[in-house]
Scaffold this active site. Structure first.
Site, mmCIF file in Angstrom:
data_model
loop_
_atom_site.group_PDB
_atom_site.id
_atom_site.type_symbol
_atom_site.label_atom_id
_atom_site.label_comp_id
_atom_site.label_asym_id
_atom_site.label_seq_id
_atom_site.Cartn_x
_atom_site.Cartn_y
_atom_site.Cartn_z
ATOM 1 N N LYS A 146 36.564 -89.711 -41.656
ATOM 2 C CA LYS A 146 36.101 -88.412 -42.127
ATOM 3 C C LYS A 146 36.130 -88.331 -43.654
ATOM 4 O O LYS A 146 35.253 -87.705 -44.273
ATOM 5 C CB LYS A 146 36.937 -87.292 -41.505
ATOM 6 C CG LYS A 146 36.707 -87.134 -40.002
ATOM 7 C CD LYS A 146 35.255 -86.821 -39.667
ATOM 8 C CE LYS A 146 35.043 -86.560 -38.193
ATOM 9 N NZ LYS A 146 33.643 -86.215 -37.857
ATOM 10 N N ASP B 276 24.373 -94.226 -27.620
ATOM 11 C CA ASP B 276 25.679 -94.852 -27.777
ATOM 12 C C ASP B 276 25.850 -95.153 -29.260
ATOM 13 O O ASP B 276 25.265 -96.102 -29.784
ATOM 14 C CB ASP B 276 25.762 -96.134 -26.947
ATOM 15 C CG ASP B 276 27.065 -96.895 -27.166
ATOM 16 O OD1 ASP B 276 27.961 -96.359 -27.856
ATOM 17 O OD2 ASP B 276 27.191 -98.023 -26.655
ATOM 18 N N TYR C 267 40.801 -91.901 -37.888
ATOM 19 C CA TYR C 267 40.015 -90.664 -37.935
ATOM 20 C C TYR C 267 39.975 -90.116 -39.357
ATOM 21 O O TYR C 267 38.903 -89.748 -39.860
ATOM 22 C CB TYR C 267 40.623 -89.643 -36.982
ATOM 23 C CG TYR C 267 39.824 -88.368 -36.855
ATOM 24 C CD1 TYR C 267 38.632 -88.346 -36.141
ATOM 25 C CD2 TYR C 267 40.254 -87.187 -37.445
ATOM 26 C CE1 TYR C 267 37.892 -87.178 -36.011
ATOM 27 C CE2 TYR C 267 39.532 -86.010 -37.316
ATOM 28 C CZ TYR C 267 38.355 -86.013 -36.606
ATOM 29 O OH TYR C 267 37.614 -84.848 -36.491
ATOM 30 N N THR D 148 37.524 -75.603 -29.154
ATOM 31 C CA THR D 148 36.570 -76.331 -28.322
ATOM 32 C C THR D 148 37.165 -76.496 -26.921
ATOM 33 O O THR D 148 38.357 -76.269 -26.712
ATOM 34 C CB THR D 148 36.278 -77.715 -28.912
ATOM 35 O OG1 THR D 148 37.513 -78.461 -28.973
ATOM 36 C CG2 THR D 148 35.710 -77.597 -30.319
ATOM 37 N N SER E 83 35.909 -83.038 -41.523
ATOM 38 C CA SER E 83 37.136 -82.509 -40.942
ATOM 39 C C SER E 83 38.134 -82.198 -42.044
ATOM 40 O O SER E 83 38.101 -82.817 -43.119
ATOM 41 C CB SER E 83 37.751 -83.540 -39.983
ATOM 42 O OG SER E 83 39.024 -83.119 -39.524
ATOM 43 N N ASN F 38 27.004 -84.673 -36.100
ATOM 44 C CA ASN F 38 28.171 -84.017 -35.535
ATOM 45 C C ASN F 38 28.944 -84.907 -34.562
ATOM 46 O O ASN F 38 30.137 -84.700 -34.360
ATOM 47 C CB ASN F 38 27.734 -82.741 -34.802
ATOM 48 C CG ASN F 38 28.868 -82.080 -34.076
ATOM 49 O OD1 ASN F 38 29.737 -81.451 -34.673
ATOM 50 N ND2 ASN F 38 28.899 -82.230 -32.755
#
Length: 248
Positions: free
Chosen positions: A149, A54, A145, A180, A132, A81
């Site tokens: 990144k 976690d 996000y 994905t 990213s 990752n």
């Protein structure tokens, strides 16, 4: 992979988030090239030796590295990752959600690297972070996000500068639109999947979206000894999307 080169024989690789998507492709590529691969993620990995983790728990990274050393005796490659994304405007995002994004996407890689450094120092090991294109630009409602990144890209450079003299290299890949399972399912659930897919292709100079295996190929190269003079770099894997200007 027929006639696959073996750049990772007698090496141990840890891939976080290795149970699906880009992480699964990376784990498979490293294993195909001879690595002993251990993955770490929330669920059980039925394909690889794995550790349940976690990454919102600050104690998890140290435990994972200790477990890898206990099982395999060494660590040569660390691939950070695992990650998460929550869509919300800045005014709508709670502080709790903001902090969870930063914790999983940035703090956890920092803690994994910190815990792994003594072992990577022994093996002259390599770190590859999955950043990213959103660490280089921004999509709507992705503030947390994007920040996480961007921070991971900065961490990549800092580790490279601080630990290059010890033989430790650190690079990052910055995937764009990759096919994905998550993205494929999202397209399939759209009002017109065919039009959606066609429009995705149009934003890329190569005319299509990417595959997890294409990202994994670059990760394997960066992690390998033949990339020994490459460190502190962020490599977009985006089919030229970041290079292409939008039409007026």
């Amino acid at each position: 992979m027929a006639n696959q080169i073996k750049r990772f024989e007698n090496k141990v690789a840890l891939v976080t988030g290795g149970r699906s998507g880009i992480g699964r492709a990376i784990a498979r590529r490293l294993q195909a090239e001879g690595a002993t691969v251990i993955t770490a993620q929330r669920g059980e990995d039925t394909e690889f030796d794995s550790i349940k983790a976690d990454f919102s728990d600050a104690h998890t990274p140290q435990r994972i590295i200790e477990e890898v050393i206990s099982r395999a005796g060494q660590l040569d490659v660390l691939v950070n990752n695992a990650g998460m994304m929550m869509e919300a405007g800045i005014e709508e995002m709670s502080l709790e959600d903001w902090q969870r994004n930063i914790t999983v996407n940035l703090t956890a890689p920092f803690l994994l690297i910190r815990a792994a450094l003594p072992y990577l120092r022994k093996t002259k090991g390599s770190i590859v972070n999955t950043g990213s294109t959103e660490g280089l630009a921004a999509n709507p409602n992705h503030a947390a996000y994007c920040v996480s990144k961007s921070g991971l890209h900065g961490l990549t450079r800092s580790v490279a500068v601080d630990h290059g003299h010890e033989g430790i290299r650190c690079n990052a890949v910055a995937p764009g639109w990759i096919d994905t399972e998550l993205n494929i399912d999202m397209i399939a659930a759209s009002d017109d999947a065919e039009v959606f897919q066609r429009n995705i292709g149009k934003i890329h100079p190569v005319g299509r979206s990417g595959t997890p295996e294409e990202v994994a190929a670059l990760v394997a190269f960066l992690a390998a000894d033949e990339a020994g003079f490459i460190t502190g770099q962020i490599y977009p894997v985006d089919g030229g999307r970041m290079t292409k200007l939008s039409l007026p």
